[in-house]
Design a protein around this motif. Sequence first.
Motif, PDB file in Angstrom:
ATOM      1  N   THR A 199       0.827  -1.202   0.000  1.00 13.79           N
ATOM      2  CA  THR A 199       0.000   0.000   0.000  1.00 13.79           C
ATOM      3  C   THR A 199       0.860   1.250   0.000  1.00 13.79           C
ATOM      4  OG1 THR A 199      -0.096   0.149   2.410  1.00 13.79           O
ATOM      5  CG2 THR A 199      -1.716  -1.272   1.339  1.00 13.79           C
ATOM      6  N   ASP A 200       0.206   2.408  -0.257  1.00 14.88           N
ATOM      7  CA  ASP A 200       0.930   3.683  -0.278  1.00 14.88           C
ATOM      8  C   ASP A 200       1.562   3.986   1.074  1.00 14.88           C
ATOM      9  OD1 ASP A 200       0.274   4.028  -2.901  1.00 14.88           O
ATOM     10  OD2 ASP A 200      -1.454   5.317  -2.515  1.00 14.88           O
ATOM     11  N   SER A 201       0.833   3.682   2.159  1.00 14.48           N
ATOM     12  CA  SER A 201       1.379   3.958   3.486  1.00 14.48           C
ATOM     13  C   SER A 201       2.593   3.077   3.772  1.00 14.48           C
ATOM     14  CB  SER A 201       0.306   3.737   4.553  1.00 14.48           C
ATOM     15  OG  SER A 201      -0.138   2.387   4.557  1.00 14.48           O
ATOM     16  N   GLU A 202       2.569   1.833   3.265  1.00 11.89           N
ATOM     17  CA  GLU A 202       3.717   0.952   3.463  1.00 11.89           C
ATOM     18  C   GLU A 202       4.920   1.440   2.665  1.00 11.89           C
ATOM     19  OE1 GLU A 202       1.705  -2.651   2.365  1.00 11.89           O
ATOM     20  OE2 GLU A 202       1.825  -3.416   4.406  1.00 11.89           O
ATOM     21  N   TRP A 203       4.686   1.942   1.449  1.00  7.94           N
ATOM     22  CA  TRP A 203       5.775   2.545   0.675  1.00  7.94           C
ATOM     23  C   TRP A 203       6.466   3.629   1.503  1.00  7.94           C
ATOM     24  CZ3 TRP A 203       7.937   0.739  -3.487  1.00  7.94           C
ATOM     25  CH2 TRP A 203       7.213   0.084  -4.484  1.00  7.94           C
ATOM     26  N   THR A 204       5.625   4.553   2.025  1.00  6.49           N
ATOM     27  CA  THR A 204       6.175   5.703   2.740  1.00  6.49           C
ATOM     28  C   THR A 204       6.939   5.274   3.981  1.00  6.49           C
ATOM     29  OG1 THR A 204       4.301   7.034   1.962  1.00  6.49           O
ATOM     30  CG2 THR A 204       5.594   7.901   3.800  1.00  6.49           C
ATOM     31  N   GLY A 205       6.336   4.414   4.795  1.00  3.49           N
ATOM     32  CA  GLY A 205       6.990   3.971   6.018  1.00  3.49           C
ATOM     33  C   GLY A 205       8.264   3.206   5.757  1.00  3.49           C
ATOM     34  N   LEU A 206       8.248   2.373   4.730  1.00  2.00           N
ATOM     35  CA  LEU A 206       9.440   1.602   4.399  1.00  2.00           C
ATOM     36  C   LEU A 206      10.546   2.507   3.874  1.00  2.00           C
ATOM     37  CD1 LEU A 206      10.748  -1.156   4.230  1.00  2.00           C
ATOM     38  CD2 LEU A 206       9.716  -1.449   1.967  1.00  2.00           C
ATOM     39  N   ALA A 225      17.601   4.991  -0.950  1.00  2.00           N
ATOM     40  CA  ALA A 225      16.488   4.409  -0.199  1.00  2.00           C
ATOM     41  C   ALA A 225      15.407   3.879  -1.131  1.00  2.00           C
ATOM     42  CB  ALA A 225      15.894   5.435   0.762  1.00  2.00           C
ATOM     43  N   VAL A 226      15.226   4.514  -2.274  1.00  2.00           N
ATOM     44  CA  VAL A 226      14.208   4.065  -3.227  1.00  2.00           C
ATOM     45  C   VAL A 226      14.576   2.700  -3.804  1.00  2.00           C
ATOM     46  CG1 VAL A 226      13.167   4.547  -5.469  1.00  2.00           C
ATOM     47  CG2 VAL A 226      13.417   6.378  -3.802  1.00  2.00           C
ATOM     48  N   ILE A 227      15.841   2.510  -4.140  1.00  2.00           N
ATOM     49  CA  ILE A 227      16.270   1.208  -4.672  1.00  2.00           C
ATOM     50  C   ILE A 227      16.059   0.114  -3.632  1.00  2.00           C
ATOM     51  CG2 ILE A 227      18.233  -0.138  -5.490  1.00  2.00           C
ATOM     52  CD1 ILE A 227      19.314   2.314  -6.830  1.00  2.00           C
ATOM     53  N   LEU A 228      16.451   0.387  -2.379  1.00  2.00           N
ATOM     54  CA  LEU A 228      16.242  -0.612  -1.331  1.00  2.00           C
ATOM     55  C   LEU A 228      14.763  -0.904  -1.133  1.00  2.00           C
ATOM     56  CD1 LEU A 228      18.814   0.467   1.421  1.00  2.00           C
ATOM     57  CD2 LEU A 228      19.059  -1.315  -0.321  1.00  2.00           C
ATOM     58  N   THR A 229      13.933   0.121  -1.216  1.00  2.00           N
ATOM     59  CA  THR A 229      12.497  -0.071  -1.013  1.00  2.00           C
ATOM     60  C   THR A 229      11.889  -0.955  -2.091  1.00  2.00           C
ATOM     61  OG1 THR A 229      12.312   2.093   0.055  1.00  2.00           O
ATOM     62  CG2 THR A 229      10.285   1.101  -0.748  1.00  2.00           C
ATOM     63  N   ILE A 230      12.212  -0.684  -3.346  1.00  2.00           N
ATOM     64  CA  ILE A 230      11.618  -1.486  -4.410  1.00  2.00           C
ATOM     65  C   ILE A 230      12.135  -2.926  -4.377  1.00  2.00           C
ATOM     66  CG2 ILE A 230      11.183   0.505  -5.886  1.00  2.00           C
ATOM     67  CD1 ILE A 230      13.648  -0.128  -7.476  1.00  2.00           C
ATOM     68  N   VAL A 231      13.383  -3.109  -3.936  1.00  2.00           N
ATOM     69  CA  VAL A 231      13.922  -4.469  -3.815  1.00  2.00           C
ATOM     70  C   VAL A 231      13.164  -5.249  -2.742  1.00  2.00           C
ATOM     71  CG1 VAL A 231      15.919  -5.819  -3.098  1.00  2.00           C
ATOM     72  CG2 VAL A 231      16.204  -3.945  -4.709  1.00  2.00           C
ATOM     73  N   VAL A 232      12.989  -4.629  -1.577  1.00  5.89           N
ATOM     74  CA  VAL A 232      12.289  -5.306  -0.488  1.00  5.89           C
ATOM     75  C   VAL A 232      10.854  -5.625  -0.894  1.00  5.89           C
ATOM     76  CG1 VAL A 232      11.388  -5.029   1.847  1.00  5.89           C
ATOM     77  CG2 VAL A 232      13.727  -4.332   1.332  1.00  5.89           C
ATOM     78  N   CYS A 233      10.158  -4.656  -1.463  1.00  8.51           N
ATOM     79  CA  CYS A 233       8.762  -4.869  -1.835  1.00  8.51           C
ATOM     80  C   CYS A 233       8.630  -5.901  -2.946  1.00  8.51           C
ATOM     81  CB  CYS A 233       8.124  -3.557  -2.258  1.00  8.51           C
ATOM     82  SG  CYS A 233       7.921  -2.376  -0.909  1.00  8.51           S
ATOM     83  N   GLY A 288      14.256  -4.448  10.610  1.00  9.38           N
ATOM     84  CA  GLY A 288      13.703  -4.886  11.891  1.00  9.38           C
ATOM     85  C   GLY A 288      12.867  -3.803  12.545  1.00  9.38           C
ATOM     86  N   ALA A 289      13.345  -2.568  12.494  1.00  3.00           N
ATOM     87  CA  ALA A 289      12.593  -1.461  13.076  1.00  3.00           C
ATOM     88  C   ALA A 289      11.269  -1.254  12.344  1.00  3.00           C
ATOM     89  CB  ALA A 289      13.427  -0.175  13.021  1.00  3.00           C
ATOM     90  N   TRP A 290      11.284  -1.403  11.023  1.00  3.55           N
ATOM     91  CA  TRP A 290      10.057  -1.249  10.239  1.00  3.55           C
ATOM     92  C   TRP A 290       9.044  -2.337  10.577  1.00  3.55           C
ATOM     93  CZ3 TRP A 290       8.530  -4.229   5.684  1.00  3.55           C
ATOM     94  CH2 TRP A 290       7.388  -3.721   5.060  1.00  3.55           C
TER      95      TRP A 290
END
Length: 321
Positions: free
Chosen positions: A28-35, A56-64, A120-122
Amino acid sequence: MSSSPITAVIDELAGQIPDRASSTGSVTDSEWTGLCEALAQVPDPRRRRGVRYPFAVILTIVVCAMVSGARSFAAIGEWVADLPADTRAGLGLTGRIPGPVTIWRVLVCVDRAALEAAIGAWIRARLDAVDTAAPRPTRRRRVRRVLAVDGKAMRATRHGTHPVHLLGVLDHARGVVLAQVDVDEKTNEIPLFSTALDQIPDLTDVLITVDAMHAQTAHADYPHARGAHLLVTVKRNQPTVHTRLKTLPWKDVPVGHTTTGRGHGRIETRTLKAVTVPAGLGFPHAAQAIQITRTSRPISNHPRDQHKHDFAMTLPRGDTT
């Protein structure tokens, strides 16, 4: 997928949410932002010159992508390419999207410890948000929170030149890893016990379970100082304590609990006896001793039973010696 240590770490995160393996639109959009906010805490190891995509964007898209089922660099690249244009724009990707080679170059140089701490914090923040939003019943029996500290070898890297071994903190009730640290090849889990638990902000009145490797006096002092309880298995790596446990008058102690289960081709019955040890066992903060008797029998009609006795100690947060 490459068996690099950092992809193994993110793959471990993906394994926390197996029901999303076939879903491509579950973030979701909120998960994008928080991550993104959590991963922004990971230091960028790249040189400033030539940087095209926010770290941070590259790490986010990799995790998602991996949470959504991607298991290779090519699959991650395809997942990004399939994102709606407005979603990519919200991430700051208004032009070209990062390809598999770019993603690989980022992952092989990222600070693993910082990434593990951020993820872990997320996860903990997401669980806290779920607990806060969930309706609470009018009458609820108090349930103690139980965390397990245990190591895990990543199978994908086991036969590589740099195998990955992680020490994680698992929430028994939720089945989710709340924190983990990488165990370097030149050491073992023992010195990283407190490092992993340092990531959990509050351990007050929490029960921590560990295996026999962590039957160390320093490991008994750490949870005690943080107001937690410790349940530790004792084997012959602690010969003095093991002997004292073995010679307790177990015949005079009634059985406190019995369970029977079937699996792995056998029927296994476990009986537990627990006794208070006011004088201690020569081990810091020890207050209770537990004997676990396992009786196993093959499911086929085999007459012979096998008996095995295991021992454990509980170390409450209050002084008992």
